[in-house]
Design an enzyme around this catalytic site. Structure first.
Site, PDB file in Angstrom:
ATOM      1  N   GLU A   1      98.294  72.174  20.645  1.00  0.00           N
ATOM      2  CA  GLU A   1      97.519  73.420  20.669  1.00  0.00           C
ATOM      3  C   GLU A   1      96.637  73.549  19.429  1.00  0.00           C
ATOM      4  OE1 GLU A   1      98.444  78.231  21.104  1.00  0.00           O
ATOM      5  OE2 GLU A   1      99.948  76.891  20.242  1.00  0.00           O
TER       6      GLU A   1
ATOM      7  N   CYS B   1     101.366  77.003  24.912  1.00  0.00           N
ATOM      8  CA  CYS B   1     102.408  77.450  23.986  1.00  0.00           C
ATOM      9  C   CYS B   1     103.259  78.590  24.525  1.00  0.00           C
ATOM     10  CB  CYS B   1     101.797  77.795  22.631  1.00  0.00           C
ATOM     11  SG  CYS B   1     103.008  77.768  21.278  1.00  0.00           S
TER      12      CYS B   1
ATOM     13  N   LYS C   1      94.736  81.372  27.674  1.00  0.00           N
ATOM     14  CA  LYS C   1      96.167  81.641  27.497  1.00  0.00           C
ATOM     15  C   LYS C   1      96.528  83.039  27.987  1.00  0.00           C
ATOM     16  CE  LYS C   1      99.605  81.219  23.767  1.00  0.00           C
ATOM     17  NZ  LYS C   1      99.743  80.785  22.334  1.00  0.00           N
TER      18      LYS C   1
END
Length: 289
Positions: free
Chosen positions: A44, A154, A117
């Protein structure tokens, strides 16, 4: 002929020089490709240090529109040269909005689109809500040259709904670029094993291979600094670790999967056959008591 896919997870440390970080990542992509990898996952926000450990407005200057991001441009050239697909994690700017995003590059270097995200953490050492809006793209599964790849970012990886949504969208493999390590509020808290087990559970429950790429090393973004614990891995459709790194290893993990075998195994278990969507309303409406 059986459908197969060869995947890779990259693990390394990063500094503040974006060009050096991109070049380092390109070198690891080449290493993975030389081992036969077809879809290669860097960690990431590999463009620089994990800046979200604190709230500093100067980091906003390191965001770019996704089509113009230096990491995307450079990785597109590498993908085209090597004939590999690369999910590229970036700090994205769209007008006045900022996102933690992922651009999926296919094996000819062309972008298949952007994922933003969905789950944005906010806590000591991971103050992402200061920088990023919650993603507005919904979950994505990309039809690459080698197979259908679902990618979460993540914090997304802790949510079973993320993995299930991508599995329902037809993913052959799930990938999670990550930046996670020490917890500034509790020096004795080590989440490396629960982090792995959460994703291994996604592999079991969805009968799907899972690839996670984390960074390593100490980063001095704040006076206290932060250590990243690595432990990148590839799990098979049973949740077994078939490739893994420790806390300090640097390099590329590579593993191949027979997708026809995985499809048969998934059908035999019946997890998707026996779903009861008529009972799942609480997943979207219920709140913790």
């Amino acid at each position: 002929m059986a459908r197969t896919i060869s995947v890779a997870a990259l693990q390394t440390s990063y500094g503040e020089d974006m060009t050096a970080n991109i070049n380092k990542t390109a070198g690891l992509v080449r290493q993975a490709a030389s081992k036969g990898a077809q879809v290669i996952l860097p960690s990431e926000l590999f463009q620089g240090p994990y800046f979200c450990v604190s709230q500093e407005e100067h980091w906003f200057a390191t965001a770019y529109p996704w089509r113009e991001h230096p990491a995307v441009i450079a990785m597109a050239e590498v993908a085209k040269e090597l004939g590999v697909a690369i999910p590229v994690s970036i700090f994205e700017r769209e007008g006045p909005h900022y996102y933690n995003s992922l651009v999926m590059l296919d094996a000819d270097g062309s972008p298949l689109g952007v994922y933003r995200k969905s789950h944005i953490p906010d806590g000591p050492g991971y103050q992402e809500k200061y920088y990023f809006r919650p993603g507005d793209t919904g979950f994505k599964v990309w039809s690459t040259r080698f197979g259908k790849v679902g990618v979460g970012i993540c914090w997304d990886q802790w949510f079973p709904e993320t993995a299930r949504a991508m599995a329902l969208l037809g993913a052959d493999v799930l990938m999670y670029p990550t930046a996670i390590g020490s917890e500034p509020h509790d020096a004795d808290l080590d989440t490396a094993e629960p982090w792995r087990r959460a994703m291994q559970g996604h592999a079991v429950s969805n009968v799907i291979p899972v690839v996670a790429a984390n960074r390593i090393g100490h980063e001095q973004v704040t006076p206290q600094g932060q250590d990243f614990y690595g432990h990148s891995f590839i799990a098979d459709h049973r949740g077994d670790l078939v490739e893994s790194f420790g806390a300090e290893d640097e390099g590329a993990l590579v593993h191949s999967f027979d997708l026809d075998h995985v499809d048969r195994y998934r059908a035999a278990w019946g997890f998707f056959r026996d779903r009861r969507t008529d009972l799942y309303g609480a997943l979207a409406s219920a709140r913790p008591s």
